[in-house]
Write an enzyme that holds these catalytic residues in place. Structure first.
Site, mmCIF file in Angstrom:
data_model
loop_
_atom_site.group_PDB
_atom_site.id
_atom_site.type_symbol
_atom_site.label_atom_id
_atom_site.label_comp_id
_atom_site.label_asym_id
_atom_site.label_seq_id
_atom_site.Cartn_x
_atom_site.Cartn_y
_atom_site.Cartn_z
ATOM 1 N N GLU A 200 0.841 -1.206 0.000
ATOM 2 C CA GLU A 200 0.000 0.000 0.000
ATOM 3 C C GLU A 200 0.867 1.242 0.000
ATOM 4 O OE1 GLU A 200 -2.490 -0.642 3.483
ATOM 5 O OE2 GLU A 200 -1.061 0.335 4.797
ATOM 6 N N HIS A 208 -1.896 10.116 13.872
ATOM 7 C CA HIS A 208 -2.609 8.886 14.216
ATOM 8 C C HIS A 208 -3.966 9.263 14.798
ATOM 9 C CE1 HIS A 208 -2.870 4.635 15.760
ATOM 10 N NE2 HIS A 208 -3.795 5.239 16.487
ATOM 11 N N ARG A 292 -10.147 -5.287 20.738
ATOM 12 C CA ARG A 292 -10.069 -5.382 22.204
ATOM 13 C C ARG A 292 -10.241 -3.996 22.796
ATOM 14 N NH1 ARG A 292 -5.271 -2.663 22.215
ATOM 15 N NH2 ARG A 292 -3.852 -3.245 20.550
HETATM 16 P P1 ADP Z 1 1.156 -3.582 13.484
HETATM 17 O O1 ADP Z 1 -0.092 -4.395 13.586
HETATM 18 O O2 ADP Z 1 2.376 -4.400 13.195
HETATM 19 O O3 ADP Z 1 1.335 -2.612 14.614
HETATM 20 P P2 ADP Z 1 0.150 -1.401 11.768
HETATM 21 O O4 ADP Z 1 -0.589 -1.649 10.513
HETATM 22 O O5 ADP Z 1 -0.631 -0.908 12.935
HETATM 23 O O6 ADP Z 1 0.969 -2.725 12.130
HETATM 24 O O7 ADP Z 1 1.332 -0.414 11.485
HETATM 25 C C1 ADP Z 1 2.276 -0.102 12.497
HETATM 26 C C2 ADP Z 1 2.865 1.278 12.250
HETATM 27 O O8 ADP Z 1 3.562 1.317 11.000
HETATM 28 C C3 ADP Z 1 1.816 2.360 12.162
HETATM 29 O O9 ADP Z 1 1.477 2.891 13.420
HETATM 30 C C4 ADP Z 1 2.506 3.395 11.277
HETATM 31 O O10 ADP Z 1 3.383 4.191 12.051
HETATM 32 C C5 ADP Z 1 3.335 2.537 10.338
HETATM 33 N N1 ADP Z 1 2.593 2.297 9.078
HETATM 34 C C6 ADP Z 1 1.866 1.214 8.742
HETATM 35 N N2 ADP Z 1 1.315 1.342 7.507
HETATM 36 C C7 ADP Z 1 1.699 2.561 7.054
HETATM 37 C C8 ADP Z 1 1.480 3.312 5.837
HETATM 38 N N3 ADP Z 1 0.739 2.822 4.837
HETATM 39 N N4 ADP Z 1 2.049 4.534 5.734
HETATM 40 C C9 ADP Z 1 2.792 5.040 6.742
HETATM 41 N N5 ADP Z 1 3.062 4.400 7.881
HETATM 42 C C10 ADP Z 1 2.521 3.174 8.053
#
Ligand code: ADP
Length: 449
Positions: A200, A208, A292
């Protein structure tokens, strides 16, 4: 309503659940590890069961021992809290097989939303904004290259089963994409037993933003508006607040409603958080759904007056949601600071050991969710959060002032905590103006190093 509820967790969230049980007339039972035998929260449970030694893998993650404890104590429900087994669909399924109600969604709803590829697919259908990217998991590299070209670099390769930041790779040009897909898939298959990855758009400067939802498990869901958790360090949230500052109200209402539609469409029961990143033009992109209760749930409780843990337990017992969407409104502003036993001046080194001084603040609009007290020895086995300080005030400016004074009056020793960091953080122009992004704390700390 349940008669006895077993809490498969520890620390402040165990205490939070005990309090909700008491108000509902439910008898709370706690499981604990040997390392937590002196945990102050255990005093407030009606019964306690030791389920193994300190390491989580031998106690708080042992499904067999937790189920045995629930059976021995005649518990009719289990609340998993957050972390540990809270997002483990197998655990939820085993509870169901053993005829113990799990305080959370069905294993099916958890699995659907827990898998990032299926979650994204459902989000598209519900009209929840998602990142542009591959339709589903990558099967052919050519397809990934094509999509990346279309959306533009940088892109991020992510694992469908991802968690804890594992299985992610940021890619800035097509030459790197093949290796990134391969290594992310390998890491994901080693860590989660599922090597599916997708691509993506990677957003460089983002805030956030997350929406608190509660589903009734029968296709209806409400949202309790949003939280901003932009102040993070290494993906760990430090300060959370509600509502999110500097947001166009129409956009915010739209994204909150879309999050509730997603939760409703999964026939989801209980509390869920739909997490988004927001760019500087206030475009929203869903990151993931947490199935959760979250650490930062209190800020939402303060501005809406809804007791989220109580709702979770009521829904799990088969009762309908106690509030309707149209009854929910936002009042004032709430901020939460996570108080961790870590030394911010020494690279956030964890500080286990005996708390000798624990002098918490109080006063109007000040809430402390903490299991700690003086003479409590912090075990080295678990995360370093010893409490959450929450304030509520009529405006954001007043909430910041209230928090600064509460932090000033909070004395914990002899170990170092993040209190000193929060006092400086809340006074920074980036925080005060809310012109910030998820890397701002790291940039600030580096600039001072
Ligand atoms: P996990 O489940 O491993 O925590 P997330 O999907 O919540 O994975 O992503 C963790 C972090 O990675 C996010 O809080 C963000 O900082 C960064 N991140 C994830 N996807 C993106 C994206 N498409 N663009 C920018 N940062 C991203």
């Amino acid at each position: 309503m349940f008669k006895r509820l077993l809490i498969a967790n520890r620390g402040e969230i165990a205490l939070r659940i005990i309090r909700a049980c008491r108000e509902l007339g439910i008898s709370p039972v706690c499981v604990h590890s040997v390392a937590d035998a002196d945990g102050p929260w255990l005093e407030w449970a009606d019964e306690r069961v030791c389920i193994g030694p300190g390491p989580s893998a031998d106690s708080y993650l042992r499904i067999d021992r937790i189920i045995a404890a629930a059976e021995c104590t005649n518990a009719d429900a289990i609340h998993p809290g957050y972390g540990f087994l809270a997002e483990n669909a197998e655990f939820a399924a085993i509870c169901r097989d053993c005829e113990i109600d799990f305080v959370g969604p069905s294993p099916e709803a958890m699995a659907l939303l827990g898998d990032k590829v299926s979650c994204k697919r459902m989000a598209r259908k519900a009209g929840t904004p998602v990142f542009p990217g591959t339709e589903g998991e990558i099967e052919e590299l050519d397809e990934a290259l094509e999509v990346a070209e279309e959306i533009g670099y940088p892109v991020i390769v992510k694992a469908a089963a991802g968690g804890g930041g594992r299985g992610m790779r940021i890619v800035s040009n097509p030459e790197e994409l093949g290796d990134a897909v391969e290594s992310a898939a390998q890491e994901a298959s080693a860590a989660f037993g599922n090597g599916s990855v997708y691509v993506e758009k990677y957003l460089e400067k983002a805030r956030h933003f997350e929406v608190q939802c509660i589903g009734d498990g029968r296709g209806d869901a409400i949202h309790l508006y949003e939280r901003d958790c932009t102040s993070q360090r290494r993906h760990q949230k430090l300060v959370e607040e509600a509502p999110a500052p500097n947001i166009d109200p129409a956009k915010r209402d739209e994204v909150c409603a879309s999050a509730a539609r997603l939760i409703a469409s999964a026939q989801y029961g209980g509390a869920a958080t739909v997490e988004f990143l927001m760019d500087h033009e206030q475009n929203f992109y869903m990151l993931e759904v947490n199935t959760r209760v979250q650490v930062e749930h209190p800020v939402t409780e303060m501005i809406t007056g809804v007791d989220i843990v109580r709702e979770q337990i009521q829904v799990a017992s088969g009762m309908p949601l106690s509030v309707k969407q149209e009854d929910i409104s936002v009042s004032g502003h709430a901020i939460e600071c996570r108080i961790n036993a870590e030394d911010p001046d020494r690279n956030f080194m964890p500080q286990a050991g005996l708390i000798q001084t624990f002098d918490p603040p109080g006063g109007l609009g000040v809430r402390l969710d903490s299991h700690a007290r003086s003479d409590y020895r912090i075990p080295p086995n678990y995360d370093s959060m010893i409490g959450k300080l929450i304030v509520h005030a009529p405006t954001r400016e007043r909430a910041i002032e209230r928090m600064l004074e509460a932090l000033r009056q909070f004395r914990i020793g002899p170990m170092k905590t993040t209190i000193s960091l929060h006092r400086r953080l809340l006074d920074r122009p980036e925080y005060r103006s809310a012109h910030f992004d998820i890397k701002w704390v790291e940039r600030w700390l580096e600039s001072e190093a």
